[in-house]
Design an enzyme around this catalytic site. Sequence first.
Site, PDB file in Angstrom:
ATOM      1  N   CYS A  45       0.806  -1.218   0.000  1.00 54.72           N
ATOM      2  CA  CYS A  45       0.000   0.000   0.000  1.00 54.72           C
ATOM      3  C   CYS A  45       0.842   1.271   0.000  1.00 54.72           C
ATOM      4  CB  CYS A  45      -0.939   0.003   1.196  1.00 54.72           C
ATOM      5  SG  CYS A  45      -1.869  -1.537   1.335  1.00 54.72           S
ATOM      6  N   HIS A 103      -2.616   8.113   5.656  1.00 53.77           N
ATOM      7  CA  HIS A 103      -2.868   6.821   5.011  1.00 53.77           C
ATOM      8  C   HIS A 103      -4.333   6.446   5.269  1.00 53.77           C
ATOM      9  CE1 HIS A 103      -1.872   3.091   3.098  1.00 53.77           C
ATOM     10  NE2 HIS A 103      -2.133   2.370   4.158  1.00 53.77           N
ATOM     11  N   GLU A 133      -1.514   5.323  13.296  1.00 51.36           N
ATOM     12  CA  GLU A 133      -1.090   6.488  12.521  1.00 51.36           C
ATOM     13  C   GLU A 133      -1.313   7.772  13.320  1.00 51.36           C
ATOM     14  OE1 GLU A 133      -1.322   8.400   8.012  1.00 51.36           O
ATOM     15  OE2 GLU A 133      -2.864   6.958   8.616  1.00 51.36           O
ATOM     16  N   LYS A 160      -9.187   8.262   1.261  1.00 45.88           N
ATOM     17  CA  LYS A 160      -9.794   6.924   1.151  1.00 45.88           C
ATOM     18  C   LYS A 160     -11.249   6.919   1.630  1.00 45.88           C
ATOM     19  CE  LYS A 160      -5.428   4.381   1.603  1.00 45.88           C
ATOM     20  NZ  LYS A 160      -4.515   5.521   1.810  1.00 45.88           N
ATOM     21  N   HIS A 171      -9.515   2.250  -0.777  1.00 43.63           N
ATOM     22  CA  HIS A 171      -8.072   2.021  -0.744  1.00 43.63           C
ATOM     23  C   HIS A 171      -7.626   1.486  -2.098  1.00 43.63           C
ATOM     24  CE1 HIS A 171      -4.120   1.277   0.422  1.00 43.63           C
ATOM     25  NE2 HIS A 171      -4.288   0.622   1.545  1.00 43.63           N
ATOM     26  N   PHE A 222       1.728  -3.229   4.048  1.00 42.43           N
ATOM     27  CA  PHE A 222       2.018  -4.530   4.632  1.00 42.43           C
ATOM     28  C   PHE A 222       3.514  -4.822   4.500  1.00 42.43           C
ATOM     29  CE2 PHE A 222      -2.411  -6.680   3.907  1.00 42.43           C
ATOM     30  CZ  PHE A 222      -2.934  -5.900   4.913  1.00 42.43           C
TER      31      PHE A 222
END
Length: 411
Positions: A162, A301, A312, A333, A338, A397
């Site tokens: 991502c 994010h 975050e 998002k 996403h 990830f």
Amino acid sequence: MNRVVVTGMGAITPVGNDVNSFWDSLKQKNTGFGPITYFDTTDYKVKLAAEVKDFDAKQYMDPKAARRMERFSQFAVAAARQALEDSGLDMEREDPYRVGVCVSSGIGSLQAMEREHIKLLEKGPGRVNPLLVPLMISNMAAGNVSIQFGLKGKCMNVVTACATGTHSIGEAMRSIQHGEAEVMVAGGCESCITPLGVAGFASLTALSTSEDPKRASIPFDAERNGFVMGEGAGVVVLESLEHAKARGAKIYAELAGYGATCDAYHITSPAEDGSGAAKAMEYAMADAAVKPEQIDYINAHGTGTHYNDLFETRAVKLALGDFAYRVKINSTKSMIGHLLGAAGGVEFIACVKSMEDSFVHATAGLLEDDPECDLDYTKGDGVSMDVNYVLTNSLGFGGHNASLLLKRYEE
């Protein structure tokens, strides 16, 4: 080192297939969520996605070329064409070996894999498409962009899940700073709303199971329960300032900082204290010689998973200290879902438009405050304000963290 500026932008998204449509949708809090149409979801817990609508590859390339590309590559070429046209770059007047590409996909084509695997099982290995591999592999987005536009410089594909799109823009920036290229076409693309893609992320309990489009992608909300899978591409043209000025290019913004770290913690969960993401932001600010109190806005994010948004938030507090409570934060998002490998590219464009328009869009769908997510996530409607310094974050990830710092261009 060369200063790096943004001179062109292109976007294919679930809320608009060009930059202006995309940005207008964000300002108006239009969301791109709806029932998945690409396959039958009867047996799936996840019913919603953010699909790209009304996309016709033949508008951007000849039909034969389109047939030799999977959807993620088509998105990349389409967004790259928009960005190059927007930049006004004339390749006939450029040294093609000084114009590079870093347009990346996190996954490549699950469609090709699924389609040809069925063929393998049902008809045997001799019937598998001879183009399977070049259709499927993720570097073909960069390869196809290079081929379509005659870009013969450094050509890369960064795969960091991502964080792919943000790392791609950051690495392209470094290539220009160090004189490896004068121009880089950079960003991310993705298209994997497929049976295997949705099943895999759903099994991981990463996806929202909400069937209400208004309550599916709700980053930083107390009721958030996962992200909504999206698709698309965001591509920008980066140039050395000297090159851009020499050809009289319009300069949207300066890309002044890049930070990249790894949590070295867990394959899917971010570090719980936010230290890795915080360090990426700190590195980006140091790279740009910008202090925490100068940051006006952070494009988070902000996936809408419980852990991402909480950790975050902690990262922003670590990186900015007391100034974390003064900065505007949002999640794009919340409207487009996403976009995985494309997320960083598309969100970077939202940051440039925020600067250009002096407007920070809302985090749509954010209603219920999470007491542990206690920063200013631009709840309600967007805010008109001067935007001079912006951070944009992507976390992938594997523990990959990437932050870019944009600033208003000044001579």
